[in-house]
Scaffold this motif. Structure first.
Motif, PDB file in Angstrom:
ATOM      1  N   PHE A 183     -71.001 164.877  14.242  1.00 57.47           N
ATOM      2  CA  PHE A 183     -71.944 165.196  13.174  1.00 57.47           C
ATOM      3  C   PHE A 183     -71.212 166.014  12.114  1.00 57.47           C
ATOM      4  N   GLU A 184     -71.327 165.560  10.860  1.00 60.41           N
ATOM      5  CA  GLU A 184     -70.785 166.327   9.738  1.00 60.41           C
ATOM      6  C   GLU A 184     -71.812 167.381   9.351  1.00 60.41           C
ATOM      7  N   ILE A 185     -71.410 168.661   9.398  1.00 60.75           N
ATOM      8  CA  ILE A 185     -72.316 169.769   9.147  1.00 60.75           C
ATOM      9  C   ILE A 185     -71.832 170.569   7.931  1.00 60.75           C
ATOM     10  N   ASP A 186     -72.794 170.925   7.072  1.00 61.22           N
ATOM     11  CA  ASP A 186     -72.503 171.796   5.929  1.00 61.22           C
ATOM     12  C   ASP A 186     -73.656 172.784   5.831  1.00 61.22           C
ATOM     13  N   ALA A 187     -73.422 174.027   6.224  1.00 59.05           N
ATOM     14  CA  ALA A 187     -74.472 175.053   6.228  1.00 59.05           C
ATOM     15  C   ALA A 187     -73.981 176.258   5.426  1.00 59.05           C
ATOM     16  N   THR A 188     -74.829 176.719   4.483  1.00 58.09           N
ATOM     17  CA  THR A 188     -74.427 177.831   3.619  1.00 58.09           C
ATOM     18  C   THR A 188     -75.608 178.788   3.436  1.00 58.09           C
ATOM     19  N   ALA A 189     -75.326 180.079   3.551  1.00 62.28           N
ATOM     20  CA  ALA A 189     -76.312 181.126   3.291  1.00 62.28           C
ATOM     21  C   ALA A 189     -75.998 181.745   1.926  1.00 62.28           C
ATOM     22  N   TYR A 190     -77.080 182.134   1.207  1.00 65.03           N
ATOM     23  CA  TYR A 190     -76.916 182.638  -0.162  1.00 65.03           C
ATOM     24  C   TYR A 190     -77.633 183.974  -0.306  1.00 65.03           C
ATOM     25  N   LEU A 191     -77.042 184.837  -1.132  1.00 64.58           N
ATOM     26  CA  LEU A 191     -77.629 186.116  -1.480  1.00 64.58           C
ATOM     27  C   LEU A 191     -77.640 186.230  -2.993  1.00 64.58           C
TER      28      LEU A 191
END
Length: 297
Positions: A187-195
């Motif tokens: 599985f290709e995963i792209d997870a990003t958290a933003y502030l």
């Protein structure tokens, strides 16, 4: 009782004596014969248990190691490299690539999603951009500038900034911290958290999978979720799960770098984001057929 001697009583003893004499006579001539047939050089070689390690100078008729390079070596001649001579590994070189994951249109609106990176196997300068267009105009877009560092063989950690632009509402800027790579089961995963400003937070998670139907025909399911930490009425966004997208694309790879596709995508808004959309007369659910192109170079 007195035993009577027969003429055959001494036969076993005589037979054993004859066999012993025959064996001795057979062994002696054979050993002499082998010794006579050995060449003189072989006689001079050390026997088993007396072997010595090879060493010393090469014989006079040995081949010159530079015979086929016309005398050129790594340290002398026109092909000598300056400085310390050593091989340069692939992770010491710098590369770049442009990868367009989605460039598609459904007849009324279009969307794009691409990446550009430059760097080595361990560290890259990465730019991501995705957005939507309608009537020939850019409706909204998200552009990220990131430093990407390899955490292991499968995942990169990413740190940088994101810029949001939209026709509706103010522009936003975010600090971004993400993870991108290949999870177990491919599985290709792209997870990003933003502030963002004012304590705003957001999380975007994207997952893709490539199902090979043949050598060139690939079916790609895709899912994307977006969540926000607090309401942003100016942008029409509520806290919690805000938007979701589920897509299925079938592409044909004329080459690994050029692959047109057709597909279907369902999008939905949830929670307060959906309430704000209904208040503005916008659809909350939508399903569209699309055609597009996937490429890289």
């Amino acid at each position: 009782m007195k035993q009577t001697k027969t003429p055959f009583a001494a036969v076993p003893t005589l037979a054993v004596a004859l066999l012993a004499l025959a064996g001795a006579a057979w062994a002696q001539p054979d050993g002499q014969h082998q010794d006579h047939d050995m060449p003189a050089e072989a006689k001079e070689q050390p026997q088993h248990g007396q072997m010595r390690m090879q060493g010393g100078d090469a014989p006079e008729d040995a081949r010159d190691p530079h015979q086929y390079s016309q005398g050129f070596t790594l340290t002398e001649g026109p092909y000598a490299l300056p400085g310390k001579v050593r091989p340069r590994l692939a992770d010491e070189h710098l590369f770049w690539a442009v990868q367009g994951d989605r460039l598609e249109h459904d007849g009324e609106a279009g969307a794009f999603d691409w990446q550009l990176w430059y760097g080595s196997s361990y560290d890259k300068l990465l730019a991501k951009a995705e957005g939507e267009l309608a009537a020939g105009r850019l409706q909204e877009s998200q552009t990220e500038l990131l430093w990407s560092h390899a955490l292991d063989a499968y995942f990169d950690g990413q740190l940088g900034v994101r810029f949001d632009q939209a026709d509706r509402g103010p522009k936003r800027q975010w600090l971004a911290l993400g993870l991108q790579g290949l999870a177990p089961y491919w599985f290709e995963i792209d997870a990003t958290a933003y502030l963002g400003e004012g304590g705003r937070t957001a999380l975007a998670v994207e997952a893709e999978y490539e199902l090979l139907l043949g050598q060139r025909l690939v079916l790609q399911p895709r899912a994307e979720l977006t969540l926000y930490g607090k309401d942003d009425p100016a942008k029409g966004l509520g806290s919690g799960l805000s938007e979701a997208a589920l897509g299925l694309r079938l592409r044909y790879e004329f080459s690994r770098q050029f692959a047109p596709y057709v597909g279907v995508e369902w999008t939905g808004r949830f929670g307060e984001t959906a309430d704000m959309a209904r208040a503005d007369g916008e659809p909350v659910r939508d399903t569209r057929l699309l055609a597009g192109l996937k490429f890289w170079f």
